[in-house]
Design a protein around this motif. Structure first.
Motif, mmCIF file in Angstrom:
data_model
loop_
_atom_site.group_PDB
_atom_site.id
_atom_site.type_symbol
_atom_site.label_atom_id
_atom_site.label_comp_id
_atom_site.label_asym_id
_atom_site.label_seq_id
_atom_site.Cartn_x
_atom_site.Cartn_y
_atom_site.Cartn_z
ATOM 1 N N MET A 205 5.677 -8.191 -7.953
ATOM 2 C CA MET A 205 5.715 -6.960 -8.712
ATOM 3 C C MET A 205 6.467 -5.918 -7.898
ATOM 4 S SD MET A 205 1.749 -7.020 -9.870
ATOM 5 C CE MET A 205 1.684 -5.505 -10.749
ATOM 6 N N SER A 206 7.495 -5.380 -8.459
ATOM 7 C CA SER A 206 8.249 -4.398 -7.722
ATOM 8 C C SER A 206 8.057 -3.022 -8.330
ATOM 9 C CB SER A 206 9.731 -4.756 -7.737
ATOM 10 O OG SER A 206 10.212 -4.718 -9.058
ATOM 11 N N ARG A 207 7.932 -2.053 -7.472
ATOM 12 C CA ARG A 207 7.785 -0.651 -7.856
ATOM 13 C C ARG A 207 6.592 -0.395 -8.766
ATOM 14 N NH1 ARG A 207 13.937 1.451 -8.927
ATOM 15 N NH2 ARG A 207 14.789 0.766 -6.958
ATOM 16 N N VAL A 208 5.520 -1.133 -8.552
ATOM 17 C CA VAL A 208 4.278 -0.918 -9.296
ATOM 18 C C VAL A 208 3.139 -0.885 -8.292
ATOM 19 C CG1 VAL A 208 2.707 -1.849 -11.029
ATOM 20 C CG2 VAL A 208 5.154 -2.087 -11.345
ATOM 21 N N CYS A 209 2.296 0.135 -8.387
ATOM 22 C CA CYS A 209 1.139 0.230 -7.505
ATOM 23 C C CYS A 209 0.123 -0.829 -7.911
ATOM 24 C CB CYS A 209 0.522 1.621 -7.602
ATOM 25 S SG CYS A 209 -0.980 1.806 -6.644
ATOM 26 N N GLN A 210 -0.377 -1.582 -6.940
ATOM 27 C CA GLN A 210 -1.317 -2.657 -7.222
ATOM 28 C C GLN A 210 -2.745 -2.155 -7.403
ATOM 29 O OE1 GLN A 210 -0.384 -5.240 -3.872
ATOM 30 N NE2 GLN A 210 0.674 -6.615 -5.270
ATOM 31 N N VAL A 211 -2.975 -0.869 -7.229
ATOM 32 C CA VAL A 211 -4.316 -0.306 -7.416
ATOM 33 C C VAL A 211 -4.375 0.535 -8.691
ATOM 34 C CG1 VAL A 211 -6.039 1.258 -6.443
ATOM 35 C CG2 VAL A 211 -4.849 -0.348 -4.971
ATOM 36 N N LYS B 22 3.926 2.638 -0.812
ATOM 37 C CA LYS B 22 3.938 2.219 0.590
ATOM 38 C C LYS B 22 3.382 0.796 0.660
ATOM 39 C CE LYS B 22 4.844 6.445 1.856
ATOM 40 N NZ LYS B 22 6.216 6.791 2.117
ATOM 41 N N VAL B 23 3.895 0.014 1.588
ATOM 42 C CA VAL B 23 3.320 -1.311 1.859
ATOM 43 C C VAL B 23 2.356 -1.119 3.014
ATOM 44 C CG1 VAL B 23 3.800 -3.664 2.584
ATOM 45 C CG2 VAL B 23 5.358 -2.491 1.032
ATOM 46 N N LYS B 24 1.081 -1.400 2.774
ATOM 47 C CA LYS B 24 0.048 -1.097 3.766
ATOM 48 C C LYS B 24 -0.924 -2.259 3.891
ATOM 49 C CE LYS B 24 -3.112 2.538 5.148
ATOM 50 N NZ LYS B 24 -2.946 2.200 6.538
ATOM 51 N N ARG B 25 -1.367 -2.495 5.130
ATOM 52 C CA ARG B 25 -2.374 -3.519 5.401
ATOM 53 C C ARG B 25 -3.743 -2.863 5.457
ATOM 54 N NH1 ARG B 25 -1.211 -7.413 10.253
ATOM 55 N NH2 ARG B 25 -2.706 -5.959 11.075
ATOM 56 N N PHE B 26 -4.704 -3.473 4.775
ATOM 57 C CA PHE B 26 -6.082 -3.001 4.780
ATOM 58 C C PHE B 26 -6.973 -4.104 5.330
ATOM 59 C CE2 PHE B 26 -4.080 -0.618 1.347
ATOM 60 C CZ PHE B 26 -4.476 0.668 1.639
ATOM 61 N N THR C 294 -2.473 -7.232 2.553
ATOM 62 C CA THR C 294 -1.304 -6.368 2.405
ATOM 63 C C THR C 294 -1.139 -6.024 0.935
ATOM 64 O OG1 THR C 294 -0.256 -7.436 4.293
ATOM 65 C CG2 THR C 294 1.160 -6.155 2.836
ATOM 66 N N LEU C 295 -1.068 -4.722 0.646
ATOM 67 C CA LEU C 295 -0.914 -4.250 -0.719
ATOM 68 C C LEU C 295 0.238 -3.269 -0.800
ATOM 69 C CD1 LEU C 295 -4.625 -3.443 -1.640
ATOM 70 C CD2 LEU C 295 -3.293 -5.393 -2.415
ATOM 71 N N LYS C 296 0.873 -3.211 -1.964
ATOM 72 C CA LYS C 296 1.874 -2.188 -2.242
ATOM 73 C C LYS C 296 1.174 -1.124 -3.081
ATOM 74 C CE LYS C 296 6.051 -3.472 -3.240
ATOM 75 N NZ LYS C 296 7.272 -3.901 -3.956
ATOM 76 N N VAL C 297 0.854 0.011 -2.452
ATOM 77 C CA VAL C 297 0.030 1.022 -3.111
ATOM 78 C C VAL C 297 0.708 2.387 -3.052
ATOM 79 C CG1 VAL C 297 -2.154 -0.128 -2.693
ATOM 80 C CG2 VAL C 297 -1.300 1.434 -1.008
ATOM 81 N N SER C 298 0.371 3.216 -4.027
ATOM 82 C CA SER C 298 0.808 4.603 -4.012
ATOM 83 C C SER C 298 -0.162 5.400 -3.143
ATOM 84 C CB SER C 298 0.824 5.163 -5.438
ATOM 85 O OG SER C 298 -0.466 5.150 -5.982
ATOM 86 N N CYS C 299 0.197 6.610 -2.829
ATOM 87 C CA CYS C 299 -0.683 7.443 -2.010
ATOM 88 C C CYS C 299 -1.976 7.749 -2.762
ATOM 89 C CB CYS C 299 0.033 8.719 -1.602
ATOM 90 S SG CYS C 299 1.345 8.380 -0.411
#
Length: 80
Positions: free
Chosen positions: A1-7, A34-38, A48-53
């Motif tokens: 999924m590109s340019r979509v927040c996974q949350v 942002k690509v961020k590790r939780f 690792t998730l691609k999430v918005s702020c």
């Protein structure tokens, strides 16, 4: 999924650039991703998730496990 927040499911929006003479041309409003590790405490591993702020704020407020469960119910992520 590109340019979509996974949350939150936020994705790009289409709008107009409006010049001084009021001419309109198409443009794109991109989400702040942002690509961020939780750290997932229940499984002792990183995710690792691609999430918005806004998505990061949701994770910090509700917890990672609860947020992942809700995202899976919405269909934004398949399996983590």
């Amino acid at each position: 999924m590109s340019r979509v927040c996974q949350v939150t499911g936020k994705k790009r929006m289409i709008g107009n650039n409006v010049s001084h003479s009021k001419r309109r041309t198409k443009r794109e409003f991109a989400p702040n991703l942002k690509v961020k590790r939780f750290w997932l405490e229940e499984e002792n591993r990183f995710i690792t998730l691609k999430v918005s702020c806004k998505g990061m704020k949701t994770i910090y407020k509700n917890g990672l496990a609860e947020t992942l469960k809700r995202s899976e119910e919405k269909g934004l992520i398949k399996i983590y």
